[in-house]
Design an enzyme around this catalytic site. Structure first.
Site, mmCIF file in Angstrom:
data_model
loop_
_atom_site.group_PDB
_atom_site.id
_atom_site.type_symbol
_atom_site.label_atom_id
_atom_site.label_comp_id
_atom_site.label_asym_id
_atom_site.label_seq_id
_atom_site.Cartn_x
_atom_site.Cartn_y
_atom_site.Cartn_z
ATOM 1 N N ASN A 66 5.580 6.896 -4.512
ATOM 2 C CA ASN A 66 5.753 6.112 -3.282
ATOM 3 C C ASN A 66 5.870 4.663 -3.722
ATOM 4 O O ASN A 66 4.869 4.036 -4.053
ATOM 5 C CB ASN A 66 4.547 6.325 -2.353
ATOM 6 N N TRP A 67 7.105 4.185 -3.747
ATOM 7 C CA TRP A 67 7.337 2.823 -4.248
ATOM 8 C C TRP A 67 6.872 1.758 -3.261
ATOM 9 O O TRP A 67 6.841 0.578 -3.598
ATOM 10 C CB TRP A 67 8.828 2.633 -4.535
ATOM 11 N N LYS A 68 6.581 2.143 -2.032
ATOM 12 C CA LYS A 68 6.195 1.175 -0.993
ATOM 13 C C LYS A 68 7.259 0.073 -0.899
ATOM 14 O O LYS A 68 8.435 0.344 -1.143
ATOM 15 C CB LYS A 68 4.793 0.632 -1.271
ATOM 16 N N HIS A 116 1.765 8.007 6.402
ATOM 17 C CA HIS A 116 1.086 7.295 5.322
ATOM 18 C C HIS A 116 0.044 6.343 5.917
ATOM 19 O O HIS A 116 0.275 5.738 6.969
ATOM 20 C CB HIS A 116 2.086 6.518 4.461
ATOM 21 N N GLU A 170 -0.814 3.428 5.303
ATOM 22 C CA GLU A 170 -0.370 2.056 5.584
ATOM 23 C C GLU A 170 0.415 1.999 6.890
ATOM 24 O O GLU A 170 0.375 0.995 7.610
ATOM 25 C CB GLU A 170 0.435 1.511 4.392
ATOM 26 N N GLU A 230 -4.864 11.943 1.180
ATOM 27 C CA GLU A 230 -5.039 10.627 0.564
ATOM 28 C C GLU A 230 -6.220 9.898 1.209
ATOM 29 O O GLU A 230 -6.074 9.315 2.290
ATOM 30 C CB GLU A 230 -3.782 9.777 0.764
ATOM 31 N N GLY A 257 -4.609 2.278 -3.651
ATOM 32 C CA GLY A 257 -4.366 0.921 -4.139
ATOM 33 C C GLY A 257 -5.621 0.168 -4.520
ATOM 34 O O GLY A 257 -5.585 -1.039 -4.754
ATOM 35 N N SER A 268 -4.792 6.157 -6.094
ATOM 36 C CA SER A 268 -5.074 5.676 -7.451
ATOM 37 C C SER A 268 -4.977 6.772 -8.503
ATOM 38 O O SER A 268 -5.718 6.759 -9.478
ATOM 39 C CB SER A 268 -6.443 4.973 -7.501
ATOM 40 N N GLY A 311 1.311 5.814 -5.842
ATOM 41 C CA GLY A 311 1.817 4.496 -5.468
ATOM 42 C C GLY A 311 2.014 3.626 -6.689
ATOM 43 O O GLY A 311 3.042 3.678 -7.361
ATOM 44 N N GLY A 312 1.003 2.838 -7.005
ATOM 45 C CA GLY A 312 1.101 1.842 -8.075
ATOM 46 C C GLY A 312 1.678 2.391 -9.372
ATOM 47 O O GLY A 312 2.589 1.782 -9.966
HETATM 48 P P1 PGA Z 1 -1.852 4.302 -5.031
HETATM 49 O O1 PGA Z 1 -1.071 4.661 -3.679
HETATM 50 O O2 PGA Z 1 -1.468 5.365 -6.043
HETATM 51 O O3 PGA Z 1 -1.345 2.941 -5.422
HETATM 52 O O4 PGA Z 1 -3.293 4.320 -4.730
HETATM 53 C C1 PGA Z 1 -0.990 5.983 -3.234
HETATM 54 C C2 PGA Z 1 -0.247 6.022 -1.936
HETATM 55 O O5 PGA Z 1 -0.322 5.065 -1.162
HETATM 56 O O6 PGA Z 1 0.438 7.007 -1.633
#
Ligand code: PGA
Length: 249
Positions: A9-11, A94, A96, A166, A172, A212, A233-234
């Site tokens: 997930n590149w956000k 998600h 966010e 999640e 994050g 994470s 994500g990251g």
């Molecule tokens: P993260 O993000 O790996 O940076 O914690 C995961 C996500 O938001 O899907």
């Protein structure tokens, strides 16, 4: 028997040329992966990412879709539009989107419906916030989010649903759920789906863990019986790290 799915997930990161470059870097690194590999890109990066991924085992997804097929929804993108340009996956729910942009269990359900109607595979995200975990209501929260989002989804459509558990406190933050916590919650999701669709459908469902996940902790998380992949994500922005996670699956 379940093929794990490792999804990035590149956000809101990367310019289109950078997205293409990252896909090109990942292609040889992920070519031998024993899992499905998906990258969820910002809308504007989808064409570049898809062009770069063509002919490889990397699939491209979007990070959201609107619930309507078209209409007066300024700034939104429909699942049909995504499908039309060749996108195969879409994230819904998600955290966010829920916490920063007002998504509710009901809008997540409607977006999931739109994604399925358009023929996409939906990666539905569920998970509790820290306060809910501390109150001991993770089980209830995850079940509620799962049940509402799947309202009206047929057993046949469920085959195009992946659920990503999640925990919001782990996204994050560098805090990862323990492998036991991840497996426990993933099992709750699967049990909930078993109640709705029967055990065979639940056994076929891919349930990812996200929060994470990185090259160092992926193997331990993915070794758990109910963790069928990850939403990353990251670490998905670094080719070597993401490829290492795919390699661990
Ligand atoms: P993260 O993000 O790996 O940076 O914690 C995961 C996500 O938001 O899907």
């Amino acid at each position: 028997m379940r093929t794990p799915v490792i999804a990035g997930n590149w956000k809101m990161n990367l310019l289109p040329a950078q997205a293409a470059a990252l896909v090109n870097e990942l292609k040889p690194l992920c070519a031998g992966a024993n899992c499905d590999v998906v990258l969820c890109a910002p809308y504007i990066n989808l064409p570049a990412a898809m062009a770069a991924a063509a002919g490889s085992n990397i699939k491209i997804g979007a990070q959201n879709c609107h619930w309507a097929t078209e209409g007066a929804f300024t700034g939104e993108v429909s699942a049909n539009m995504l499908r039309d340009i060749g996108v195969e996956y879409v994230l819904t729910g998600h955290s966010e989107r829920r916490t920063l942009f007002g998504d509710t269990n009901e809008t997540v359900r409607d977006r999931t419906r739109a994604g399925l109607d358009a023929g996409l595979t939906v990666i539905l995200c569920v998970g509790e916030v820290l306060q809910e975990r501390q109150q001991g209501i993770t089980y209830e929260v995850v079940r509620l989010q799962t049940k509402v989002a799947l309202e009206g989804v047929s057993a046949e459509e469920l085959q195009r649903v992946i659920i990503a558990y999640e925990p919001v406190w782990a996204i994050g933050t560098g805090l990862t759920a323990t492998a036991e916590q991840a497996n426990e919650a993933n099992k709750w999701v699967r049990d909930c789906v078993a109640e709705l669709y029967g055990q065979a459908a639940a056994d076929a469902l891919v349930v990812q863990y996200g929060g994470s996940m990185n090259a160092a902790n992926a193997a331990e998380l993915l070794a758990k019986p109910d963790v069928d992949g990850g939403l990353i994500g990251g670490a998905s922005l670094k080719a070597a790290d993401f490829a290492a996670i795919a390699g661990a699956a």
